[in-house]
Design a protein around this motif. Sequence first.
Motif, PDB file in Angstrom:
ATOM      1  N   GLY A   1       0.789  -1.224   0.000  1.00 31.61           N
ATOM      2  CA  GLY A   1       0.000   0.000   0.000  1.00 31.61           C
ATOM      3  C   GLY A   1       0.821   1.274   0.000  1.00 31.61           C
ATOM      4  O   GLY A   1       0.263   2.371   0.113  1.00 31.61           O
ATOM      5  N   ILE A   2       2.133   1.154  -0.119  1.00 30.08           N
ATOM      6  CA  ILE A   2       3.010   2.320  -0.063  1.00 30.08           C
ATOM      7  C   ILE A   2       3.178   2.907  -1.462  1.00 30.08           C
ATOM      8  O   ILE A   2       3.522   2.181  -2.411  1.00 30.08           O
ATOM      9  N   HIS A   3       2.953   4.206  -1.597  1.00 31.30           N
ATOM     10  CA  HIS A   3       3.105   4.866  -2.889  1.00 31.30           C
ATOM     11  C   HIS A   3       4.588   4.960  -3.257  1.00 31.30           C
ATOM     12  O   HIS A   3       5.444   5.196  -2.408  1.00 31.30           O
ATOM     13  N   ASN A   4       4.867   4.787  -4.555  1.00 31.73           N
ATOM     14  CA  ASN A   4       6.248   4.852  -5.058  1.00 31.73           C
ATOM     15  C   ASN A   4       7.168   3.906  -4.301  1.00 31.73           C
ATOM     16  O   ASN A   4       8.307   4.245  -3.965  1.00 31.73           O
ATOM     17  N   SER A   5       6.651   2.705  -4.025  1.00 29.51           N
ATOM     18  CA  SER A   5       7.439   1.732  -3.269  1.00 29.51           C
ATOM     19  C   SER A   5       8.678   1.276  -4.035  1.00 29.51           C
ATOM     20  O   SER A   5       9.622   0.755  -3.429  1.00 29.51           O
TER      21      SER A   5
ATOM     22  N   ILE B   1       6.680   3.841  21.249  1.00 30.72           N
ATOM     23  CA  ILE B   1       5.912   4.954  21.814  1.00 30.72           C
ATOM     24  C   ILE B   1       4.856   5.436  20.818  1.00 30.72           C
ATOM     25  O   ILE B   1       3.693   5.657  21.169  1.00 30.72           O
ATOM     26  N   ALA B   2       5.267   5.574  19.537  1.00 33.58           N
ATOM     27  CA  ALA B   2       4.327   6.045  18.516  1.00 33.58           C
ATOM     28  C   ALA B   2       3.206   5.043  18.292  1.00 33.58           C
ATOM     29  O   ALA B   2       2.044   5.421  18.103  1.00 33.58           O
ATOM     30  N   THR B   3       3.525   3.745  18.317  1.00 32.24           N
ATOM     31  CA  THR B   3       2.502   2.718  18.115  1.00 32.24           C
ATOM     32  C   THR B   3       1.533   2.671  19.282  1.00 32.24           C
ATOM     33  O   THR B   3       0.318   2.518  19.094  1.00 32.24           O
ATOM     34  N   SER B   4       2.059   2.794  20.503  1.00 26.01           N
ATOM     35  CA  SER B   4       1.204   2.738  21.684  1.00 26.01           C
ATOM     36  C   SER B   4       0.241   3.923  21.763  1.00 26.01           C
ATOM     37  O   SER B   4      -0.828   3.822  22.360  1.00 26.01           O
ATOM     38  N   THR B   5       0.610   5.044  21.156  1.00 23.35           N
ATOM     39  CA  THR B   5      -0.267   6.225  21.150  1.00 23.35           C
ATOM     40  C   THR B   5      -1.104   6.322  19.878  1.00 23.35           C
ATOM     41  O   THR B   5      -1.806   7.319  19.673  1.00 23.35           O
ATOM     42  N   ASN B   6      -0.997   5.294  19.013  1.00 27.94           N
ATOM     43  CA  ASN B   6      -1.766   5.240  17.756  1.00 27.94           C
ATOM     44  C   ASN B   6      -1.519   6.455  16.859  1.00 27.94           C
ATOM     45  O   ASN B   6      -2.428   6.944  16.180  1.00 27.94           O
ATOM     46  N   SER B   7      -0.286   6.942  16.868  1.00 23.46           N
ATOM     47  CA  SER B   7       0.051   8.116  16.052  1.00 23.46           C
ATOM     48  C   SER B   7       0.689   7.738  14.720  1.00 23.46           C
ATOM     49  O   SER B   7       1.067   8.620  13.950  1.00 23.46           O
ATOM     50  N   LEU B   8       0.799   6.432  14.442  1.00 28.78           N
ATOM     51  CA  LEU B   8       1.380   5.974  13.184  1.00 28.78           C
ATOM     52  C   LEU B   8       0.329   5.225  12.373  1.00 28.78           C
ATOM     53  O   LEU B   8      -0.382   4.364  12.903  1.00 28.78           O
ATOM     54  N   SER B   9       0.249   5.546  11.089  1.00 22.32           N
ATOM     55  CA  SER B   9      -0.588   4.761  10.185  1.00 22.32           C
ATOM     56  C   SER B   9       0.121   3.455   9.872  1.00 22.32           C
ATOM     57  O   SER B   9       1.292   3.269  10.206  1.00 22.32           O
ATOM     58  N   LEU B  10      -0.595   2.528   9.218  1.00 16.64           N
ATOM     59  CA  LEU B  10       0.005   1.234   8.887  1.00 16.64           C
ATOM     60  C   LEU B  10       1.222   1.409   7.995  1.00 16.64           C
ATOM     61  O   LEU B  10       2.271   0.803   8.236  1.00 16.64           O
TER      62      LEU B  10
ATOM     63  N   ALA C   1       3.155   4.064   7.626  1.00 16.48           N
ATOM     64  CA  ALA C   1       4.241   4.707   8.364  1.00 16.48           C
ATOM     65  C   ALA C   1       4.903   3.728   9.321  1.00 16.48           C
ATOM     66  O   ALA C   1       6.131   3.733   9.486  1.00 16.48           O
ATOM     67  N   ARG C   2       4.097   2.861   9.938  1.00 20.17           N
ATOM     68  CA  ARG C   2       4.664   1.865  10.849  1.00 20.17           C
ATOM     69  C   ARG C   2       5.516   0.860  10.097  1.00 20.17           C
ATOM     70  O   ARG C   2       6.598   0.468  10.568  1.00 20.17           O
ATOM     71  N   VAL C   3       5.063   0.430   8.934  1.00 14.33           N
ATOM     72  CA  VAL C   3       5.826  -0.543   8.146  1.00 14.33           C
ATOM     73  C   VAL C   3       7.167   0.051   7.714  1.00 14.33           C
ATOM     74  O   VAL C   3       8.219  -0.599   7.843  1.00 14.33           O
ATOM     75  N   ILE C   4       7.152   1.278   7.204  1.00 12.61           N
ATOM     76  CA  ILE C   4       8.400   1.904   6.762  1.00 12.61           C
ATOM     77  C   ILE C   4       9.344   2.132   7.932  1.00 12.61           C
ATOM     78  O   ILE C   4      10.549   1.833   7.851  1.00 12.61           O
ATOM     79  N   SER C   5       8.825   2.644   9.048  1.00 12.90           N
ATOM     80  CA  SER C   5       9.688   2.939  10.201  1.00 12.90           C
ATOM     81  C   SER C   5      10.278   1.675  10.802  1.00 12.90           C
ATOM     82  O   SER C   5      11.473   1.635  11.139  1.00 12.90           O
ATOM     83  N   THR C   6       9.481   0.624  10.925  1.00 16.04           N
ATOM     84  CA  THR C   6      10.011  -0.613  11.492  1.00 16.04           C
ATOM     85  C   THR C   6      10.994  -1.298  10.540  1.00 16.04           C
ATOM     86  O   THR C   6      11.987  -1.888  10.984  1.00 16.04           O
ATOM     87  N   SER C   7      10.731  -1.213   9.243  1.00 14.58           N
ATOM     88  CA  SER C   7      11.680  -1.810   8.288  1.00 14.58           C
ATOM     89  C   SER C   7      13.006  -1.060   8.300  1.00 14.58           C
ATOM     90  O   SER C   7      14.077  -1.672   8.212  1.00 14.58           O
ATOM     91  N   LEU C   8      12.947   0.263   8.435  1.00 15.66           N
ATOM     92  CA  LEU C   8      14.188   1.040   8.547  1.00 15.66           C
ATOM     93  C   LEU C   8      14.908   0.729   9.848  1.00 15.66           C
ATOM     94  O   LEU C   8      16.152   0.675   9.894  1.00 15.66           O
TER      95      LEU C   8
END
Length: 344
Positions: free
Chosen positions: A42-46, A282-291, A293-300
């Motif tokens: 679902g990531i644009h320009n993946s 912290i970002a996941t626990s506060t629900n401040s990341l979309s799916l 954004a979470r996938v990209i951040s965790t993969s990085l």
Amino acid sequence: MYYFAYFLTFYFQPVQNKADMSLSQNSSSVYPEYFFIIGLSGIHNSNYYYMFLCITYFVTVTGNSLVLLLIALYRSLHSPKYIGVFNLALADFGETNALIPNMMKTFLFDSQYISYNACLANMFFVHFFSTVQSFTLVVLAYDRFIAIFLPLRYHAIVNYTFMYFVFSIIWVFNASIVAFAVSLITRLSFCESNKVNGYYCDYGPVYRLACNDNSICASMAQLSAALYVVAPVIIIVLSYLGIFLALSKITTWEGRLKALKTCVSHLLLVGSFFLPIICIFIATSTNSLSLNARVISTSLAHALPPMLHPIIYVLNTAEIKDIIIKIVRNKCLPVRKNILKLRK
């Protein structure tokens, strides 16, 4: 590299046709033939992100291979401290090869499917090498603590026997814990969905797909987070509190800076490994990341530390830097002589 994990999955799972997605009366578990990895779809320009991962993979493999070869071949690096560095480079190399090639397969062959056993194997090796990285950073923190807090006893405490024993325990213990966690997945039934909301067969997204009780897996995930993130961070912080206490007893600023300089590489390693994990948690626990954004951040967070570790050590460790400079000079000197001869 996957064969050990395949053995584990076949050993723990009941005999059953994994292609059957319906529940059987004679079995308590049902397995899909494949899992569908949807994290990056679902990531644009993946495509650009996959190209970045390809570059990251090349730099990581090259850098960690260089560190492994230098430590193995040069006697000046045969010291207890570099046993820890060698283990970290080996864990970085293993995690990268367990993670990025599967992601690149999705890009090159447009295939987001992974077989059930390959998924468990992928899960085992990614988490295993990540846990080895975490504990290795703790051992390196202990090494710096003893070197600064008890410098006169350093060689008596941190010796070859100690380091070989500690890392043997780390590898066996982590392999056992991760294998047990993977075996718990084989007790689950996947009768509704086989779509994994991640970029690889991550433990959490997989066990949450189960249609039977997955509370044991959830408890195991929490225990692993405490064991491999919270506890190492606490130990490292306590180690550096002891280091700063020892530095405060040094009378001259030059002495303090010289002692602190030996910790710079380790501090950068710790920051690059743990800070992204803590920020994502912290970002996941506060629900401040979309799916996405979470996938990209965790993969990085998984891909970048293994690439940065050898760069940090090469740039900040005098012994390794001196060896590389000597190698480059020895290679360039014959070339320069040949050029001079041709000019004459």
